[in-house]
Design an enzyme around this catalytic site. Structure first.
Site, PDB file in Angstrom:
ATOM      1  N   ASP A 184      -6.859  -1.884   3.959  1.00 55.70           N
ATOM      2  CA  ASP A 184      -5.913  -2.924   3.553  1.00 55.70           C
ATOM      3  C   ASP A 184      -6.299  -4.290   4.100  1.00 55.70           C
ATOM      4  OD1 ASP A 184      -4.251  -1.017   2.289  1.00 55.70           O
ATOM      5  OD2 ASP A 184      -3.323  -0.528   4.203  1.00 55.70           O
ATOM      6  N   ASP A 223       0.870  -1.168   0.000  1.00 56.34           N
ATOM      7  CA  ASP A 223       0.000   0.000   0.000  1.00 56.34           C
ATOM      8  C   ASP A 223       0.912   1.224   0.000  1.00 56.34           C
ATOM      9  OD1 ASP A 223      -2.390   1.573   0.341  1.00 56.34           O
ATOM     10  OD2 ASP A 223      -1.795   1.824   2.427  1.00 56.34           O
ATOM     11  N   ASP A 250      -1.297  -0.952   6.132  1.00 56.07           N
ATOM     12  CA  ASP A 250      -1.484  -0.526   7.518  1.00 56.07           C
ATOM     13  C   ASP A 250      -2.884  -0.033   7.840  1.00 56.07           C
ATOM     14  OD1 ASP A 250      -1.445   2.019   6.209  1.00 56.07           O
ATOM     15  OD2 ASP A 250      -0.805   2.947   8.097  1.00 56.07           O
TER      16      ASP A 250
END
Length: 620
Positions: A494, A304, A490
């Protein structure tokens, strides 16, 4: 019956048999108890083995079960009991390795919006989120989570959509704009019209995606099973030939006793638990043993962006003053005017300017959705949107920025960006060095912004403007030659992709609890370099595990050949098996040791300390 229960039952049988034989001298009773109970436990294991074979998996337990039955058939019940203890003990240890630190998604579920404020005529009524219907008019108060997807009817506010897109940048929303459930409202109330029921709204979809992903764990073959078929065939071949040539059925049992695959059953779980312990000492929590096995063979690593490749916190990027004013004065004036605001950009301004250098401020007026006006040092300062500060069109930019006017005259602008982690580029380079040639970035951010980050850190494959479902589709769509896959993130957004990846790694230092719950690994320290360290630890662990398994196979094969000529009695063979187990376990325990800091990691930390010192010097 669980593996742990079988282990305790087997030990209890052994203790009871010892008491009957050596205290009460009831040899026959001891043999009957061991034979009956051992047969029952072996039968349950055989049933489990049949189920395993029907599922298309091939385990090593069938060889041990054959050895137990053979030793019982020739009345070598103590040898049978010893094999049974090793078999059940190995399975119990493997369960411990596989399920250590497993957890549920309680946090994500707890954060799901549960109530809404609905307008019934002029009356405001609190209802459960399940009672919200399409076209209902709802009030979203300041600081509340948007309960369902909808469209704004009245009001203007700044929304935090990081739980959905992962982006920390606040989004301005006004009448006519769409809003998604899970977004956190800013400092102004909004009236929205529900466009979807709760079950179909974005945040609830994230919860459903995680549940669905968790319910379909990826198939993976344990290390010992890879050697099961050839080892079993060799053992049966040697035992069968020994029986056929000698004509003595005892020879068959004696060969199978030393062929009992306890090293295969024990060595890999011990090595995995040892590797998990080593990872823990490095600030990396590994939830299951097979995660190490998968990570060691990873072909794709996806990141990410916000909070992972970047710090996830907006910071002042550039201060661009107009003519006749310094950048330092512009920053100090803007930060002084914003020092009492709770807006995310105001906090970044104050932090950048240092609170101890701010000027006294009075007559503060905050205009919702526009900006702040304040008297600072005898000057009227306006900080906010371009039209609020009367910024000319030529001075306006597309990125996140605030504009400042002093005494009615445009004075400049300050832009913000999400700071890149200093270790990000080195981490990507390390992964390439380790042979991971497919490094992706999956982000909800715009492609132009994401591309600049990807180019700077060396990303191979960028996928921008992704919602949670898009990330899942991309991970599921990876070809076999690019798996196992790893996802590093995080945020709450996600969580589904962390769950669906072969290995999900959560940055847990400042990240979402829900992301940590659905991940297979959690990095407790705010250091992206721990990802490559986890890969190195996994590879070291699997190297030791394979060595210990192969060592056990080599010794067992040698002893089978010796036992085939009738020089190793069954009970003595079972004792030798204990020696083999000890050697395999001691070798597997080597996975617990190793340098906590890889050389490249040490160089990165040294480089970071140097950068930090340089930054402090410049700041002074």
């Amino acid at each position: 019956m669980s593996h742990k229960t079988k282990l305790f039952t087997t030990i209890a049988i052994g203790v009871l048999a010892l008491v009957l034989q050596f205290v009460f001298h009831l040899n026959i009773a001891a043999q009957v108890i061991v034979t009956l109970m051992g047969s029952v436990i072996s039968l349950t294991m055989l049933i489990e083995m049949i189920k395993t074979l029907r599922a298309g998996k091939y385990g090593v337990d069938i060889l041990a079960i054959t050895a137990i039955v053979a030793t019982l058939a020739i009345s070598e019940y103590w040898a049978s009991l010893m094999i049974l203890v090793m078999l059940t003990g190995g399975d119990a240890l493997e369960d411990y390795a596989q399920h250590k630190a497993g957890s549920e998604l309680k946090s994500l579920l707890d954060n799901t919006p549960s109530t809404a404020h609905r307008f019934d005529g002029d009356k405001l009524t609190d209802i459960t989120i399940e009672d919200v219907h399409i076209d209902d008019h709802l009030l979203v108060k300041p600081g509340e989570v948007v309960p369902v997807d909808g469209i704004i009817l009245n009001g203007e506010s700044t929304l935090d959509e990081s739980s959905l897109t992962g982006e920390s940048r606040p989004i301005d929303r006004r009448a006519g704009d769409d809003v998604m459930s899970g977004a956190v409202n800013g400092d102004s109330a909004l009236t929205i019209q529900a466009t979807k029921a709760a079950a179909d709204s974005q945040y609830q979809k994230i919860v459903a995606l995680v549940k669905e992903s968790e319910a379909r764990p990826a198939h993976f073959v344990r290390l010992a099973d890879r050697y099961a078929v050839p080892f079993t065939l060799v053992a049966y071949l040697i035992a069968g030939l020994a029986w056929a040539i000698s004509g003595d059925p005892h020879r068959f049992a004696e060969v199978l006793v030393v062929a009992s695959p306890c090293p295969l059953i024990l060595a890999a779980p011990v090595a995995l638990v040892s590797g998990m312990s080593r990872a823990s000492r490095n600030g990396i929590i590994v939830k299951t043993g097979t995660v190490i096995e998968k990570l060691a063979n990873a072909k794709t690593v996806a990141f990410d962006k916000t909070g992972t490749i970047t710090r996830g916190v907006l910071a002042v990027d550039q201060v661009t003053p107009a003519a006749d004013i310094s950048a330092a004065h512009l920053l100090r004036a803007a930060a002084s005017a914003e020092q009492q605001s709770n807006h995310i950009l105001a906090r970044s301004l104050v932090k950048s300017a240092r609170r101890d250098k701010l000027l006294p401020t009075d007559h503060i007026v905050e205009t919702t959705g526009a900006g702040v006006t304040a008297q600072v040092g005898g000057e009227t300062i306006r900080v906010g949107k371009a039209d609020f500060a009367e910024a000319p069109a030529s001075a306006q930019v597309d990125g996140t920025a605030v504009y400042i006017s002093i005494n009615g005259t445009y004075a400049g602008m300050i832009t913000f960006n999400d700071q890149l982690r200093p270790e990000a580029a080195a981490t990507i380079a390390d992964l390439h060095t380790l042979g991971v040639n497919h490094v992706m970035m999956l982000t909800g951010d715009k492609k132009e912004t994401a591309q600049a980050i990807a180019d700077e850190v060396g990303i191979d494959d960028l996928q921008a403007e992704c919602l949670p479902q898009d990330k899942i589709d991309m991970l599921n769509g990876l070809p076999d030659d690019q798996r196992p896959s790893v996802m590093v993130g995080d945020g709450v957004n996600d969580a589904p992709s962390l769950a669906v990846a072969d290995v999900g790694i959560a940055m847990g230092a400042h990240g979402s609890t829900a992301a940590s719950e659905s991940a297979d690994m959690v990095i407790l320290k705010d250091d992206l370099g721990r990802v490559t360290r986890a890969v190195r630890i996994s590879r070291d662990t699997m190297k030791v595990a394979k060595q210990s398994v192969l060592l056990g196979i080599f010794i067992c094969t040698a002893l089978m050949l010796v036992a085939s000529v009738g020089v190793i009695p069954a009970l003595f063979g079972a004792m030798l098996q204990e020696v083999i187990d000890t050697v395999s376990i001691l070798w597997a325990l080597r996975a617990r040791h190793g340098k906590s800091l890889a050389p490249s990691d040490a160089n990165h930390q040294s480089h970071h300390r140097a950068l930090s010192k340089a930054g402090n010097a410049l700041g002074d």
